[in-house]
Structures are given as structure tokens and as C-alpha cells.
Design a protein around this motif. Structure first.
Motif, PDB file in Angstrom:
ATOM      1  N   LEU A 191       0.842  -1.201   0.000  1.00  0.00           N
ATOM      2  CA  LEU A 191       0.000   0.000   0.000  1.00  0.00           C
ATOM      3  C   LEU A 191       0.875   1.247   0.000  1.00  0.00           C
ATOM      4  O   LEU A 191       0.609   2.211  -0.752  1.00  0.00           O
ATOM      5  N   ALA A 192       1.913   1.254   0.843  1.00  0.00           N
ATOM      6  CA  ALA A 192       2.807   2.414   0.892  1.00  0.00           C
ATOM      7  C   ALA A 192       3.531   2.609  -0.434  1.00  0.00           C
ATOM      8  O   ALA A 192       3.707   3.755  -0.899  1.00  0.00           O
ATOM      9  N   SER A 198       1.771   6.778  -6.585  1.00  0.00           N
ATOM     10  CA  SER A 198       0.650   7.637  -6.965  1.00  0.00           C
ATOM     11  C   SER A 198       0.923   9.094  -6.590  1.00  0.00           C
ATOM     12  O   SER A 198       0.657  10.019  -7.387  1.00  0.00           O
ATOM     13  N   GLN A 199       1.478   9.283  -5.387  1.00  0.00           N
ATOM     14  CA  GLN A 199       1.796  10.642  -4.957  1.00  0.00           C
ATOM     15  C   GLN A 199       2.914  11.257  -5.803  1.00  0.00           C
ATOM     16  O   GLN A 199       2.911  12.463  -6.079  1.00  0.00           O
ATOM     17  N   GLN A 200       3.863  10.411  -6.214  1.00  0.00           N
ATOM     18  CA  GLN A 200       4.933  10.905  -7.072  1.00  0.00           C
ATOM     19  C   GLN A 200       4.376  11.358  -8.421  1.00  0.00           C
ATOM     20  O   GLN A 200       4.779  12.405  -8.969  1.00  0.00           O
ATOM     21  N   ASP A 201       3.419  10.587  -8.957  1.00  0.00           N
ATOM     22  CA  ASP A 201       2.787  10.974 -10.231  1.00  0.00           C
ATOM     23  C   ASP A 201       2.038  12.297 -10.071  1.00  0.00           C
ATOM     24  O   ASP A 201       2.104  13.178 -10.966  1.00  0.00           O
ATOM     25  N   SER A 202       1.340  12.445  -8.932  1.00  0.00           N
ATOM     26  CA  SER A 202       0.614  13.698  -8.697  1.00  0.00           C
ATOM     27  C   SER A 202       1.586  14.861  -8.545  1.00  0.00           C
ATOM     28  O   SER A 202       1.341  15.978  -9.059  1.00  0.00           O
ATOM     29  N   TYR A 203       2.670  14.601  -7.852  1.00  0.00           N
ATOM     30  CA  TYR A 203       3.681  15.646  -7.673  1.00  0.00           C
ATOM     31  C   TYR A 203       4.262  16.079  -9.021  1.00  0.00           C
ATOM     32  O   TYR A 203       4.439  17.273  -9.279  1.00  0.00           O
ATOM     33  N   LEU A 226       3.207  14.775   0.856  1.00  0.00           N
ATOM     34  CA  LEU A 226       2.619  13.430   0.827  1.00  0.00           C
ATOM     35  C   LEU A 226       3.575  12.409   0.219  1.00  0.00           C
ATOM     36  O   LEU A 226       3.603  11.242   0.623  1.00  0.00           O
ATOM     37  N   VAL A 227       4.355  12.834  -0.759  1.00  0.00           N
ATOM     38  CA  VAL A 227       5.330  11.931  -1.354  1.00  0.00           C
ATOM     39  C   VAL A 227       6.327  11.470  -0.291  1.00  0.00           C
ATOM     40  O   VAL A 227       6.634  10.271  -0.171  1.00  0.00           O
ATOM     41  N   ARG A 228       6.855  12.435   0.482  1.00  0.00           N
ATOM     42  CA  ARG A 228       7.859  12.091   1.483  1.00  0.00           C
ATOM     43  C   ARG A 228       7.268  11.205   2.585  1.00  0.00           C
ATOM     44  O   ARG A 228       7.939  10.293   3.079  1.00  0.00           O
ATOM     45  N   ILE A 229       6.029  11.460   2.983  1.00  0.00           N
ATOM     46  CA  ILE A 229       5.382  10.626   3.999  1.00  0.00           C
ATOM     47  C   ILE A 229       5.265   9.187   3.509  1.00  0.00           C
ATOM     48  O   ILE A 229       5.579   8.227   4.221  1.00  0.00           O
ATOM     49  N   GLN A 433      -6.589  12.703   0.230  1.00  0.00           N
ATOM     50  CA  GLN A 433      -5.605  11.629   0.029  1.00  0.00           C
ATOM     51  C   GLN A 433      -5.089  11.087   1.357  1.00  0.00           C
ATOM     52  O   GLN A 433      -4.958   9.874   1.546  1.00  0.00           O
ATOM     53  N   ARG A 434      -4.778  11.973   2.286  1.00  0.00           N
ATOM     54  CA  ARG A 434      -4.312  11.539   3.604  1.00  0.00           C
ATOM     55  C   ARG A 434      -5.369  10.713   4.322  1.00  0.00           C
ATOM     56  O   ARG A 434      -5.079   9.704   4.948  1.00  0.00           O
ATOM     57  N   SER A 435      -6.597  11.151   4.236  1.00  0.00           N
ATOM     58  CA  SER A 435      -7.700  10.429   4.879  1.00  0.00           C
ATOM     59  C   SER A 435      -7.866   9.036   4.273  1.00  0.00           C
ATOM     60  O   SER A 435      -8.062   8.052   4.990  1.00  0.00           O
ATOM     61  N   LEU A 436      -7.784   8.950   2.936  1.00  0.00           N
ATOM     62  CA  LEU A 436      -7.922   7.653   2.275  1.00  0.00           C
ATOM     63  C   LEU A 436      -6.772   6.724   2.659  1.00  0.00           C
ATOM     64  O   LEU A 436      -6.991   5.549   2.975  1.00  0.00           O
ATOM     65  N   TYR A 437      -5.563   7.249   2.649  1.00  0.00           N
ATOM     66  CA  TYR A 437      -4.390   6.444   2.997  1.00  0.00           C
ATOM     67  C   TYR A 437      -4.487   5.915   4.432  1.00  0.00           C
ATOM     68  O   TYR A 437      -4.227   4.739   4.716  1.00  0.00           O
ATOM     69  N   SER A 438      -4.915   6.798   5.340  1.00  0.00           N
ATOM     70  CA  SER A 438      -5.078   6.394   6.738  1.00  0.00           C
ATOM     71  C   SER A 438      -6.168   5.333   6.885  1.00  0.00           C
ATOM     72  O   SER A 438      -6.019   4.358   7.632  1.00  0.00           O
TER      73      SER A 438
END
Length: 467
Positions: A191-192, A198-203, A226-229, A433-438
Motif C-alpha cells: 500500500l505504501a 501515486s503521490q509521485q505521479d501527482s507531484y 505526501l510523497v515524502r510521507i 488523500q491523507r484520509s484515504l491512505y489512513s
């Protein structure tokens, strides 16, 4: 008439030899309620009736448990301790039987001549040859001291044997729970990794938009956060997966299957047997650790008998029969027979309070073992109650987590659409995104908790149940 009188005289002695001074044993009552909270009325059932092969049906988990039972070093030590305890029982029982020995020897001596007036340079030299067959210091156990010590050793062996079974059940549960942890961490890692990508693509998309003057620098920095997290989580879960593999390797005691990570996922049909309603608390008496605690209590009870017997006389017998001769060639000839009988009695009169203190110690030790027995039952009752509570609540929690994950996914999808249409800023997308990931992480850990409760209940009930 003489034979009848002799028989009447021996009868009380024979009756004494067969008795002990151990207190009558009564099993302490269960210091817990008759059934578990929320489990309703009693159910006629038996514990420890489910074979682990029928409980843990996942092929990989099944294989890991089988390997651990064959190779785990702690289990080997426990089995060897049982063998030691078994040998100690034999040692204790051997004291009830006479020790019969055969020995032979020669004594050669020279005495000076002046003792026999043989003149200077004279003297007497003689040789004595002996061959004896006899019993040495055999204690006649009239008051049951040796029988009590033998009984105590037997109970310690039975306690050790039950402890070995408890170790086996604990090992099975540890392997199963460790494999579930590996499956959970492996899912969290995947998942991570997917989230980081996905976050890298968004970035990258935001960066191009920023370079084109469409997005703000704040949008770019927020996307990078979010990418770094996610990248940090990849490192965290990679470490945990490797540690899970190391823990499993230690438990199994040999190399793990090379493809163990390929199918390490909680998204399987685990098919653990359902728990029947209304489990009675007396199922706990089938737990090996409780059985071991009761045998330890019985051992302490037997030690009281041995301590009581120490107040009474101890009678031992040494008897020898054989042949003695001045020449080896005549050792087995007629007229060389010799015998000796040496009965002895030890009557305690004054020991400075030693016997009284030993009896007090034995009685106090029994009280300690009663408390330990009751504490073991109370601990077991708590463990079963916790596992049952976990089963009841994790089902509802898992359902709520699934709904939360679905809602978080819809919220993220809507936030993304609104951002692309220019209705909202990028911050709302990041929050979604953070909420979904959590939510996805919590769903995995909750699923792990639900499955682990099944294993904990298996262990808490001493290996299962049968309704």
C-alpha cells in the motif's frame, strides 16, 4: 499357631508400609465466574479437542507450524526437561527398593615378628579373600516418607509434561500470529509503495503545472509532503517485513520457503472454526498451564507427607552374605560362608526445631501453590474473556472500517474532480488523500486484529474447543 501369630504381628507393619501421611487432596474451587461476560448460559463442551491441523488450514501457515514443531529449539528444550523429570521419578522410586550389590576383594597384610615372638626378621604375612552379596542401608518405608517423595517427583514430572504441552500450543500460536503479522506488514508495504508512486505521479503533474504558471508553489510543496510521507512509510514497512521474516525464522528453526512473501496477504479465506456461544469457564481446566499448576500443587501436598514422616523413626537394614577365605582357591569351598545383618533405627528426639520448620515450610509451600493455581486460572479466564470480547467487537469495527475506506475513496475521487474543474484548491485533494491512505492502513490493521483474536482464543482455551 506360631505361623498365625507371626502373620498377625506382621499385618500392622505391612499396613504401615503401604500408607503415607499426605493430607487428603481437594481441588480448589474455580475462583472465577461460571461463564464469560456476554456468553450466556453454560454449554456442554470440551476444551483442547481441535487438532491444530484442523484449526490452521492455510497451506503456508500449516507448513510453517509443522516446521516449527519439528525444529524449534525452545520446544526441544521443553521436551528434554520432561525426560529429565521422568528420570528423576525413577530415581525417587528406586529408594523404595533395596539396593543389591556384589563385591569381591582381597586384603593382604604383614605384621612384624615382635608381635608374635618370632624373633628378628620374622613376622606374619596373611591374605584374606572376600566375596559378598548384600543389601546396603535399605530404608523400610513404614511411615511413607519415601512414597511421598516418590509421589512428589511423579507430580513434578506430570507438571513438566503439561508445561511442555503448553509450550507447544504457545509455539503454534506464535507462528500463526507471526505469519499474520508478516501478511499485514507486507500488505502495508505494498500500500505504501503504491501510494508513494501515486503521490509521485501527482507531484510530477503539479510540478509541470507549476512550471506552466497554473499551480502555485504551495500546491507543489503540499504535494511533495505526501510523497515524502509515503516514502518514509515504505522504508518503515520494509524494515518491519524483514523483521517479521527474522522472527518467523527463529520460531520455525529453519529456513523459510523462498516464496513466502509472494502470497503473504490477509486477503485470504482463513476459515478458522467458529466459536460456539456460551463457553463454560470450566473449559479452562483443560489448559496445560493450569494442569501443570495443579500437579505442582499435588507435589507440594505430597511433600507435607514426607515432612510429617520425618517425625517418626526411620528403620534401615544392611545385610550381607558371602564367603571369606585365606586362599583364593578355597573361597567357594565349604566352611567359608559368612553373613552379617545390621538393622538400624533412627529415632528423632531433638533436632533443634528442624523437622517442625520443614513441616511448616511444606505447608506454606502448599498455600503458595494454591495461590499460584488460582492466579493461573484467573489469568486464563481474563485471556479467554479478552479474546471473546475481541471477537465480538472486531467484527463491528472491521465493518465500520470498510465503510470508512469506501467513503474516503469517494471523498478523494470527488475532491480530485472538483480540483480539476477549478472549484476547489489542491489542499482539499491532499486532505482527502491523507484520509484515504489512513483509512486503508487502519482497515489492514483491524483485519489483522480480528484474525489474531481467533488465534489468541485457540491458545487461551488450551488448544481449541468442541461443542
Amino acid at each position: 499357631m506360631m505361623h498365625k501369630t507371626l502373620s498377625m504381628g506382621l499385618l500392622p507393619i505391612l499396613m504401615l508400609v503401604g500408607c503415607t501421611m499426605e493430607p487428603d487432596y481437594h481441588r480448589p474451587s474455580l475462583p472465577v465466574a461460571g461463564h464469560y461476560a456476554g456468553q450466556g448460559q453454560h454449554l456442554n463442551g470440551n476444551g483442547a479437542d481441535i487438532r491444530w491441523q484442523n484449526f490452521f488450514t492455510d497451506p503456508v501457515m500449516h507448513k510453517l507450524i509443522a516446521q516449527a514443531l519439528e525444529n524449534n529449539r525452545d520446544l526441544r528444550v521443553a521436551a528434554l526437561n520432561v525426560e529429565v523429570a521422568r528420570s528423576q521419578v525413577t530415581v525417587a522410586r528406586s529408594a523404595l527398593m533395596p539396593s543389591v550389590d556384589l563385591n569381591a576383594g582381597e586384603t593382604a597384610a604383614h605384621l612384624p615378628g615382635n608381635l608374635y615372638n618370632t624373633g628378628p626378621g620374622g613376622g606374619v604375612t596373611y591374605h584374606q579373600f572376600d566375596a559378598n552379596f548384600g543389601v546396603t542401608a535399605w530404608e523400610l518405608d513404614f511411615f511413607g516418607r519415601l512414597r511421598s517423595l516418590s509421589h512428589s517427583a511423579l507430580e513434578r514430572y506430570l507438571a513438566m509434561d503439561a508445561t511442555q504441552r503448553a509450550t507447544r500450543i504457545s509455539l503454534i500460536s506464535q507462528v500463526a500470529a507471526s505469519y499474520l503479522s508478516l501478511c499485514s506488514d507486507n500488505e502495508l508495504l505494498k500500500l505504501a509503495q503504491s501510494t508513494a508512486q501515486s503521490q509521485q505521479d501527482s507531484y510530477d503533474l503539479i510540478k509541470r503545472s507549476y512550471e506552466g504558471g497554473v499551480s502555485t508553489e504551495q500546491d507543489l510543496v503540499q504535494a511533495e509532503t505526501l510523497v515524502r510521507i509515503a516514502q518514509a512509510d515504505v522504508a518503515t514497512y520494509s524494515r518491519q517485513v524483514r523483521q517479521d521474516v527474522n522472527a518467523l525464522t527463529l520460531l520455525v528453526g529453519t529456513d523459510l520457503p523462498a516464496d513466502i512473501l509472494a502470497g503473504a496477504s490477509l486477503k485470504k479465506e482463513w476459515n478458522f472454526p467458529a466459536t460456539p456461544a456460551g463457553l463454560p469457564s470450566d473449559l479452562l481446566t483443560n489448559r496445560p498451564d493450569i494442569i501443570a499448576a495443579e500437579h505442582t500443587l499435588l507435589s507440594a501436598n505430597a511433600n507435607i507427607g514426607a515432612a510429617r514422616a520425618a517425625f517418626f523413626p526411620s528403620i534401615s537394614l544392611t545385610a550381607m552374605g558371602g564367603s571369606t577365605s585365606g586362599r583364593l582357591s578355597d573361597l567357594l569351598s565349604g566352611g567359608t560362608a559368612a553373613w552379617a545383618v545390621s538393622p538400624a533405627i533412627d529415632l528423632p528426639i531433638f533436632r533443634g526445631g528442624k523437622n517442625v520448620a520443614n513441616l511448616n515450610i511444606a505447608k506454606l509451600q502448599k498455600r503458595i501453590e494454591i495461590a499460584d493455581y488460582e492466579k493461573t486460572i484467573q489469568t486464563a479466564f481474563k485471556e479467554v474473556g479478552d479474546a471473546l470480547a475481541g471477537q465480538e467487537t472486531y467484527k463491528d469495527e472491521l465493518y465500520a472500517r470498510q465503510l470508512d475506506e469506501q467513503a474516503s475513496q469517494r471523498n478523494y475521487d470527488l475532491a480530485t474532480v472538483r480540483y480539476r474543474e477549478g472549484v476547489d484548491n489542491y489542499l482539499n485533494v491532499l486532505v482527502a488523500q491523507r484520509s484515504l491512505y489512513s483509512s486503508q492502513q487502519l482497515l489492514i490493521t483491524t483485519r489483522l486484529g480480528q484474525l489474531t483474536q481467533q488465534i489468541m482464543l485457540y491458545k487461551a482455551l488450551g488448544g481449541g474447543w468442541k461443542s
